[in-house]
Design an enzyme around this catalytic site. Structure first.
Site, PDB file in Angstrom:
ATOM      1  N   GLY A  47       8.916  -6.550   3.870  1.00  0.00           N
ATOM      2  CA  GLY A  47       8.023  -5.271   4.491  1.00  0.00           C
ATOM      3  C   GLY A  47       8.998  -4.714   5.172  1.00  0.00           C
ATOM      4  O   GLY A  47       9.236  -3.875   6.410  1.00  0.00           O
ATOM      5  N   GLY A  51       8.763   2.000   8.929  1.00  0.00           N
ATOM      6  CA  GLY A  51       7.772   1.264  10.647  1.00  0.00           C
ATOM      7  C   GLY A  51       8.201   0.511  10.962  1.00  0.00           C
ATOM      8  O   GLY A  51       9.622   0.517  11.155  1.00  0.00           O
ATOM      9  N   PHE A  52       7.134  -0.432  11.473  1.00  0.00           N
ATOM     10  CA  PHE A  52       7.899  -1.500  12.352  1.00  0.00           C
ATOM     11  C   PHE A  52       9.309  -1.915  11.609  1.00  0.00           C
ATOM     12  O   PHE A  52       9.960  -2.746  11.835  1.00  0.00           O
ATOM     13  CB  PHE A  52       6.482  -1.897  12.464  1.00  0.00           C
ATOM     14  CG  PHE A  52       5.429  -1.610  14.143  1.00  0.00           C
ATOM     15  CD1 PHE A  52       6.625  -1.027  15.011  1.00  0.00           C
ATOM     16  CD2 PHE A  52       5.029  -1.031  13.751  1.00  0.00           C
ATOM     17  CE1 PHE A  52       6.104  -0.406  15.993  1.00  0.00           C
ATOM     18  CE2 PHE A  52       3.866  -1.044  14.684  1.00  0.00           C
ATOM     19  CZ  PHE A  52       4.541  -0.671  15.615  1.00  0.00           C
ATOM     20  N   ALA A 111       5.769  -8.525  -2.251  1.00  0.00           N
ATOM     21  CA  ALA A 111       6.556  -9.474  -1.774  1.00  0.00           C
ATOM     22  C   ALA A 111       5.319 -11.274  -1.588  1.00  0.00           C
ATOM     23  O   ALA A 111       5.741 -12.025  -1.748  1.00  0.00           O
ATOM     24  CB  ALA A 111       7.026  -9.022   0.105  1.00  0.00           C
ATOM     25  N   LEU A 138       4.629  -6.427   6.324  1.00  0.00           N
ATOM     26  CA  LEU A 138       4.467  -6.200   5.129  1.00  0.00           C
ATOM     27  C   LEU A 138       2.923  -5.135   5.315  1.00  0.00           C
ATOM     28  O   LEU A 138       2.310  -5.704   5.981  1.00  0.00           O
ATOM     29  CB  LEU A 138       3.190  -6.997   4.214  1.00  0.00           C
ATOM     30  CG  LEU A 138       4.700  -7.485   3.621  1.00  0.00           C
ATOM     31  CD1 LEU A 138       3.553  -8.393   2.028  1.00  0.00           C
ATOM     32  CD2 LEU A 138       4.859  -6.989   2.606  1.00  0.00           C
ATOM     33  N   TYR A 234     -11.995  -0.795  13.753  1.00  0.00           N
ATOM     34  CA  TYR A 234     -10.258  -1.683  13.593  1.00  0.00           C
ATOM     35  C   TYR A 234     -10.412  -3.000  13.950  1.00  0.00           C
ATOM     36  O   TYR A 234     -10.813  -3.467  13.136  1.00  0.00           O
ATOM     37  CB  TYR A 234      -9.225  -0.538  14.089  1.00  0.00           C
ATOM     38  CG  TYR A 234      -7.822  -1.124  14.438  1.00  0.00           C
ATOM     39  CD1 TYR A 234      -6.808  -0.164  12.773  1.00  0.00           C
ATOM     40  CD2 TYR A 234      -7.362  -2.404  14.425  1.00  0.00           C
ATOM     41  CE1 TYR A 234      -5.982  -1.141  12.598  1.00  0.00           C
ATOM     42  CE2 TYR A 234      -5.956  -2.360  13.774  1.00  0.00           C
ATOM     43  CZ  TYR A 234      -5.578  -1.979  13.234  1.00  0.00           C
ATOM     44  OH  TYR A 234      -4.381  -2.399  12.680  1.00  0.00           O
ATOM     45  N   VAL A 273       2.362   7.153  14.576  1.00  0.00           N
ATOM     46  CA  VAL A 273       2.274   7.362  12.897  1.00  0.00           C
ATOM     47  C   VAL A 273       2.813   6.589  11.770  1.00  0.00           C
ATOM     48  O   VAL A 273       3.853   6.393  11.751  1.00  0.00           O
ATOM     49  CB  VAL A 273       2.185   9.017  12.663  1.00  0.00           C
ATOM     50  CG1 VAL A 273       2.235   9.019  11.994  1.00  0.00           C
ATOM     51  CG2 VAL A 273       2.046   9.324  14.493  1.00  0.00           C
ATOM     52  N   THR A 274       2.077   6.135  11.214  1.00  0.00           N
ATOM     53  CA  THR A 274       2.826   5.483   9.682  1.00  0.00           C
ATOM     54  C   THR A 274       2.075   5.800   8.143  1.00  0.00           C
ATOM     55  O   THR A 274       0.609   6.542   8.411  1.00  0.00           O
ATOM     56  CB  THR A 274       2.347   4.068   9.891  1.00  0.00           C
ATOM     57  OG1 THR A 274       1.071   3.436  10.294  1.00  0.00           O
ATOM     58  CG2 THR A 274       3.240   3.169  11.640  1.00  0.00           C
TER      59      THR A 274
END
Length: 396
Positions: A47, A51-52, A111, A138, A234, A273-274
């Site tokens: 992944g 982002g991260f 993946a 991911l 969440y 923010v993603t």
């Protein structure tokens, strides 16, 4: 062609290759400015394109001088159609790594599949021998299970009752009320299959069985907890159940890999923010209020600042890795500070369409969202004719 942002709901349908390259360069410069990290040298990032995950690959390469293999599922460009931003990010990363004399190769595919796992193993064997750090980052809404062949879809739903609260359309700034119906058991089970820890565990077992996991290696997955206001949708909703499963899996992986002394950790990261977070009701409003508060305190971080701090202050500081009472690394510590959360809660109560531009950082949210797709960067001529046909070098 002239490439402009084309929006549909919570997604941008275009990406700018030069803007994505600028985004990668900016992150590389930040990591280099913070100095070298005595960390992992051969890194697999699952992944790795946004982002991260992208920040982890950049920090590994340009902070630790590591050889990196990135796995991702992105769309290549075709005549008249741009690639997805993660594809352009990965192309730029490889170019910059090569300039710096660093090994960087990429694998584009699902993946979750056995085939991509085998491709990664074969590439590690051929070029690196073994890896000493595996990042699992991911974010996918669906997973085709490699054993059963069943396609599972994750959901964003509360558990036990309907959830109603404020949200914002970050395109318009309109604050409104949103209601989400509760999940049933099938929703919960499917979300855990997609976003829980099973695939992470399968990756680590496959790597170990193939002999490509170094002794004393480390593996890391990313999670999120967040504040009370986002809990129902969440952390106490379907995604939260998946994150609970992911976090529990870290202990199982550590146990199953104890003969090679591989430790598995979950890092709880900050709200950012993603593409994924933009689609979660309530989260964009929370982030815009959080950004305003953390910027005022001088403690705001984007993905790259967060991951660079994770590597330098937690993973590779030379000291024992600090964890909370549930064994998790907490790099969300600044977000969850009592004073920060108290201020965000106060702003949440009074947030309206009329005052959000003053009390929140909607402009910062929009800027970060555009940046995800390569738009809004200084130094890029967005009116210039730009070729969309940019490819990842190692996959040509």
């Amino acid at each position: 062609m002239i490439i402009e942002p084309r929006m549909r709901g919570f997604i941008c349908l275009t990406a700018h290759p030069e803007g994505c390259a600028q985004n990668v360069k900016n992150q590389i410069e930040y990591v280099k400015s913070k100095g070298k990290i005595d960390g992992a040298k051969k890194v697999l990032v699952i992944g790795a394109s946004t982002g991260f995950g992208l920040a982890s690959r950049i920090t590994s390469a340009f902070g630790c001088d590591a050889a990196t293999i990135g796995v991702f599922f992105e769309k290549e460009p075709s005549e008249g159609k741009t690639a997805t931003p993660g594809y352009y990010n990965s192309a730029a990363l490889e170019v910059e790594a090569t300039k710096a004399g660093l090994y960087a190769k990429s694998i584009n595919g699902d993946a979750f599949s056995n085939e991509i796992k085998q491709q990664a193993i074969d590439l590690i064997k051929k070029d690196l021998g073994q890896v000493d750090l595996v990042i699992y980052s991911l974010a996918s809404p669906v997973r085709m299970h490699p054993t059963t062949g069943v396609l599972h879809r994750s959901t964003l739903k509360p558990i036990g009752g309907k959830f109603t609260n404020k949200t914002v359309d970050f395109h318009t700034g309109n604050v409104s009320e949103v209601s989400i119906e509760p999940a049933n058991q099938e929703d919960i089970d499917n979300t855990v299959v997609v976003m829980g820890g099973e695939d992470w565990s399968m990756w680590m077992t496959a790597l170990k069985d193939a002999g490509v996991l170094a002794n004393d290696a480390m593996t890391l997955a990313y999670s999120y907890i967040g504040p009370e206001v986002t809990e129902p949708v969440y952390r106490k909703g379907t995604i939260g159940r998946a994150k609970d499963h992911l976090e529990a899996t870290a202990f199982e992986i550590t146990k199953q890999l104890e003969d090679v002394n591989c430790k598995a950790y979950v890092s709880v990261n900050k709200a950012l923010v993603t593409q994924a977070s933009s689609a979660i009701p309530v989260i964009p409003l929370y982030i815009s209020l959080l950004y305003k508060t953390m910027k005022a305190e001088g403690i705001h971080e984007g993905c790259i600042e967060q991951i660079q701090r994770l590597y330098s202050n937690r993973l590779f500081s030379g000291n024992a890795i600090p964890t909370d009472d549930k064994g998790r690394i907490r790099i969300d510590d600044w977000e969850m500070r009592d004073d920060v959360q108290a201020q965000v809660s106060k702003l949440w109560e009074v947030a309206t369409t009329e005052n959000l531009s003053e009390i929140g950082d909607l402009a910062g949210y929009k800027q970060d969202f555009l940046n995800l797709f390569g738009f809004g960067f200084n130094g890029v001529d967005y009116l210039a004719d730009t070729s969309e046909m940019v490819f990842v070098p190692s996959m040509q």
